[in-house]
Motif scaffolding. Structure first.
Motif, mmCIF file in Angstrom:
data_model
loop_
_atom_site.group_PDB
_atom_site.id
_atom_site.type_symbol
_atom_site.label_atom_id
_atom_site.label_comp_id
_atom_site.label_asym_id
_atom_site.label_seq_id
_atom_site.Cartn_x
_atom_site.Cartn_y
_atom_site.Cartn_z
ATOM 1 N N TRP A 255 0.758 -1.498 0.046
ATOM 2 C CA TRP A 255 0.215 0.045 -0.568
ATOM 3 C C TRP A 255 0.832 1.201 -0.013
ATOM 4 O O TRP A 255 1.847 1.168 0.394
ATOM 5 N N ILE A 256 1.026 2.413 -1.205
ATOM 6 C CA ILE A 256 1.952 3.278 -1.189
ATOM 7 C C ILE A 256 1.219 4.365 -0.164
ATOM 8 O O ILE A 256 2.196 5.154 0.053
ATOM 9 N N THR A 257 0.181 4.029 0.433
ATOM 10 C CA THR A 257 0.280 5.180 1.106
ATOM 11 C C THR A 257 0.984 5.748 2.829
ATOM 12 O O THR A 257 2.041 6.342 3.633
ATOM 13 N N PHE A 258 1.687 3.454 3.359
ATOM 14 C CA PHE A 258 2.609 3.497 4.424
ATOM 15 C C PHE A 258 4.090 4.709 3.590
ATOM 16 O O PHE A 258 4.240 5.073 4.718
ATOM 17 N N LYS A 259 4.310 3.770 2.446
ATOM 18 C CA LYS A 259 5.336 5.071 1.510
ATOM 19 C C LYS A 259 5.657 5.694 1.931
ATOM 20 O O LYS A 259 6.456 5.953 2.221
ATOM 21 N N ALA A 260 4.731 6.411 1.403
ATOM 22 C CA ALA A 260 4.619 8.029 1.706
ATOM 23 C C ALA A 260 4.313 8.350 2.766
ATOM 24 O O ALA A 260 4.989 9.683 3.510
ATOM 25 N N GLY A 261 4.044 7.673 3.747
ATOM 26 C CA GLY A 261 4.840 8.411 5.153
ATOM 27 C C GLY A 261 5.539 7.785 5.697
ATOM 28 O O GLY A 261 6.092 9.136 6.452
ATOM 29 N N ASN A 375 7.632 13.621 15.508
ATOM 30 C CA ASN A 375 6.338 13.331 16.227
ATOM 31 C C ASN A 375 5.188 12.709 15.489
ATOM 32 O O ASN A 375 4.508 11.973 16.122
ATOM 33 N N GLU A 376 4.596 13.996 14.709
ATOM 34 C CA GLU A 376 3.481 14.401 14.583
ATOM 35 C C GLU A 376 3.612 13.624 12.679
ATOM 36 O O GLU A 376 2.701 12.317 13.339
ATOM 37 N N SER A 377 4.695 13.407 12.676
ATOM 38 C CA SER A 377 4.525 12.749 11.503
ATOM 39 C C SER A 377 4.568 11.063 11.676
ATOM 40 O O SER A 377 3.855 9.767 10.769
ATOM 41 N N MET A 378 5.101 10.920 12.461
ATOM 42 C CA MET A 378 5.288 8.995 13.278
ATOM 43 C C MET A 378 3.540 8.974 14.052
ATOM 44 O O MET A 378 3.227 7.760 13.817
ATOM 45 N N VAL A 379 2.939 10.072 14.131
ATOM 46 C CA VAL A 379 1.776 9.233 15.256
ATOM 47 C C VAL A 379 0.916 9.212 13.778
ATOM 48 O O VAL A 379 -0.389 8.603 13.736
ATOM 49 N N ALA A 380 0.971 10.264 12.611
ATOM 50 C CA ALA A 380 0.730 10.047 11.628
ATOM 51 C C ALA A 380 0.513 8.777 11.114
ATOM 52 O O ALA A 380 -0.341 8.284 10.742
ATOM 53 N N LEU A 381 1.227 8.342 10.861
ATOM 54 C CA LEU A 381 1.665 7.031 9.954
ATOM 55 C C LEU A 381 1.212 5.587 11.035
ATOM 56 O O LEU A 381 0.937 4.927 10.407
ATOM 57 N N GLU A 382 1.673 6.260 12.085
ATOM 58 C CA GLU A 382 0.933 4.680 13.047
ATOM 59 C C GLU A 382 -0.828 4.796 13.487
ATOM 60 O O GLU A 382 -0.827 3.863 13.417
ATOM 61 N N ARG A 383 -1.167 5.844 13.302
ATOM 62 C CA ARG A 383 -3.156 6.451 13.213
ATOM 63 C C ARG A 383 -2.839 5.448 11.723
ATOM 64 O O ARG A 383 -4.478 4.813 11.414
ATOM 65 N N THR A 384 -2.437 5.590 11.165
ATOM 66 C CA THR A 384 -2.995 5.391 9.417
ATOM 67 C C THR A 384 -2.388 3.695 9.903
ATOM 68 O O THR A 384 -3.723 2.381 8.915
ATOM 69 N N HIS A 385 -1.548 3.282 10.050
ATOM 70 C CA HIS A 385 -1.343 2.265 10.471
ATOM 71 C C HIS A 385 -2.619 0.973 10.968
ATOM 72 O O HIS A 385 -3.392 -0.197 10.534
ATOM 73 N N ILE A 386 -3.205 1.966 12.396
ATOM 74 C CA ILE A 386 -4.053 1.340 12.973
ATOM 75 C C ILE A 386 -5.504 1.492 12.214
ATOM 76 O O ILE A 386 -6.524 0.087 12.674
ATOM 77 N N ASP A 387 -5.768 2.635 11.614
ATOM 78 C CA ASP A 387 -7.168 2.753 10.647
ATOM 79 C C ASP A 387 -7.116 1.819 9.971
ATOM 80 O O ASP A 387 -8.122 1.038 9.497
ATOM 81 N N ILE A 388 -6.352 1.340 8.703
ATOM 82 C CA ILE A 388 -6.277 0.642 7.784
ATOM 83 C C ILE A 388 -6.233 -0.894 8.618
ATOM 84 O O ILE A 388 -7.181 -1.940 8.019
ATOM 85 N N LYS A 389 -5.459 -1.054 9.177
ATOM 86 C CA LYS A 389 -5.475 -2.555 9.821
ATOM 87 C C LYS A 389 -7.145 -3.062 10.072
ATOM 88 O O LYS A 389 -8.099 -4.107 10.520
ATOM 89 N N ASN A 390 -8.339 -1.868 11.161
ATOM 90 C CA ASN A 390 -9.394 -1.946 11.911
ATOM 91 C C ASN A 390 -10.332 -1.884 11.092
ATOM 92 O O ASN A 390 -11.707 -2.781 10.481
ATOM 93 N N THR A 391 -10.135 -1.200 9.370
ATOM 94 C CA THR A 391 -10.975 -0.984 8.637
ATOM 95 C C THR A 391 -10.762 -2.494 7.687
ATOM 96 O O THR A 391 -11.801 -2.922 7.280
#
Length: 473
Positions: A255-261, A375-391
């Protein structure tokens, strides 16, 4: 008056029908819809503009590593009291002046700020390009889902129309009974009510179908109402074997969004290095070439000697005698433009060092802010991981449920078809009452609609899961 109004109304409706027919002349396949969306969708265009801006920023940061070379040229006329730029004397005359220069400035060292800025913009450029591709993938999915939703709505509409057709056939039979005064008269009026109910279902189904088409129109960013080419569209329902966890692991890789993050995090780290450069001295070299011209500039050439009175006198034997003086005579000539530029040419070369001793804690605070961005970028990527996994987990659960419903509804439809067949024969032969017939018919109609909805619900979930796996076709 009423007759004229009716004529105008009929003409207007005919014109609207012709316009509506022209609006849906175009028939598109799913691939054509995706192509149009990629060209017209505003979200994709916005992502493309952002990617282009990131490209320009990267190019500019590379250009900032080069020396800065600037030239200047001035030409003017001065009247009244002024300073002659040639002699630095005050003059009171019209003066034409001109000057020109060429300067160069190059940064030798500034704590690697320019280099790190170039690296940061390169990472941001790559991230923006990936986000553009992600936007294209997202619109591909959204168009696919909208396309499937139209097919679903169209299938439900066709079922509603078939239901009305069957009811109208039964109405014709009961109308004959009613006319011949045989059978139960209430059966005829009940069928009339069922016809109205079926017509209402068609209105609702057609509205849902139009809304689904409008949704696709918005994604395509086109004003034309389109028809879909579905003859080659396969709607097979088969068990989906891949688990939710396996899909998530594939998403992490594809998933390219992870790589962009991840690139955004690396770019933010470069921002910290850029901020730290404010602690270091800045060393630069500079040089320049300058010259000027003045219309008041002149040269004087000696042409001879002459005796002139000085205005003083001496007394000799009671007689005042004038004092004479010998002076050199000169011929004044203007200095030419080219000669002045050559004669007034000067150069300068130097080294500049700026040492930051204290700047109001600006450097320290900037470093802290850049670390916060990391830190904001890392949190945003972690949130993306969690959201995608839950989705993925939720969609996989809904997909499994839809498949189970589909299998169950298939059996239900088969059972209700047989029940309806029997009750229709019994009702037409006067053995059964209308309540048994209409209950059987409604059960079959509802089961068929639910089966179609379950089929498309399952296919929609499968498309979403394949999207997260990296399969966009």
């Amino acid at each position: 008056m009423i007759r004229t109004y009716l004529i105008y109304t009929i003409i207007s409706l005919m014109g609207w029908a012709s316009f509506a027919q022209n609006q849906i002349d175009n028939t598109y396949s799913l691939e054509e819809c995706i192509r149009i969306a990629l060209e017209n969708n505003l979200d994709v265009k916005s992502a493309s503009i952002q990617a282009n801006s990131a490209k320009v920023n990267h190019q500019q940061s590379k250009a900032d590593l080069l020396p800065s070379i600037n030239g200047n040229f001035n030409l003017g006329v001065n009247t009244g009291r002024s300073i002659d730029p040639f002699t630095n004397d005050f003059i009171n005359q019209e003066l034409t002046f001109s000057n020109a220069g060429l300067s160069i400035d190059a940064t030798v060292f500034n704590g690697f700020r320019l280099i790190n800025t170039t690296k940061q913009n390169r990472l941001n450029r790559k991230a923006s390009e990936m986000e553009l591709e992600a936007a294209k993938q997202d619109i591909t999915l959204r168009v696919t889902l909208a396309y499937l939703q139209i097919l679903n709505s169209k299938a439900v509409l066709e079922l509603a129309e078939a239901r009305l057709k069957t009811t109208q056939q039964q109405l014709k039979i009961q109308e004959d009974f009613y006319t011949n005064e045989s059978g139960n008269p209430a059966d005829y009026t009940d069928i009339l009510g069922q016809v109205a109910n079926d017509e209402t279902s068609i209105v609702v189904a057609r509205n849902n179908w139009n809304n689904a088409r409008l949704n696709l129109m918005r994604l395509l960013n086109t004003g034309d109402m389109i028809a879909l080419e579905t003859k080659d569209f396969i709607l097979e329902v088969s068990p989906y074997e891949t688990s939710a966890d396996a899909i998530y692991q594939e998403a992490l890789q594809n998933w390219i969004t992870f790589k962009a993050g991840e690139l955004r995090i690396e770019a933010a780290k470069k921002g910290v290095s850029i901020a730290k450069a404010q602690y270091t001295p800045t060393v630069s070299v500079f040089g320049g070439v300058n010259t000027n011209y003045s219309s008041a500039a002149q040269t004087f050439t000696a042409t001879g000697m002459s005796i002139v009175e000085t205005g003083d006198f001496v007394s000799l034997d009671g007689q005042n005698l004038p004092v004479l003086s010998e002076q050199t005579n000169f011929d004044a000539q203007r200095i030419g433009f080219r000669d002045q530029w050559d004669n007034n040419l000067n150069t300068v070369v130097g080294l500049s060092v700026q040492i930051p001793f204290f700047n109001g804690l600006r450097a320290s605070n900037n470093v802290k802010l850049e670390k916060n961005r990391v830190n904001e970028s890392m949190v945003a990527l972690e949130r993306t991981h969690i959201d995608i996994k839950n989705t993925i987990t939720q969609v996989h659960f809904d997909m499994t449920t839809a498949y189970e419903r589909y299998e169950s509804l298939q059996k239900q439809v088969e059972a209700y078809q047989e029940s309806y067949r029997v009750n229709e024969i019994r009702f037409n032969n006067g053995i059964s009452n209308f309540l048994n017939y209409i209950t059987s018919k409604n059960n079959l109609d509802n089961a068929q609609v639910n089966l179609v909805n379950a089929q498309y619900e399952y296919l929609l979930r499968v498309k979403i899961l394949e999207y997260y796996r990296g399969n966009f076709n």
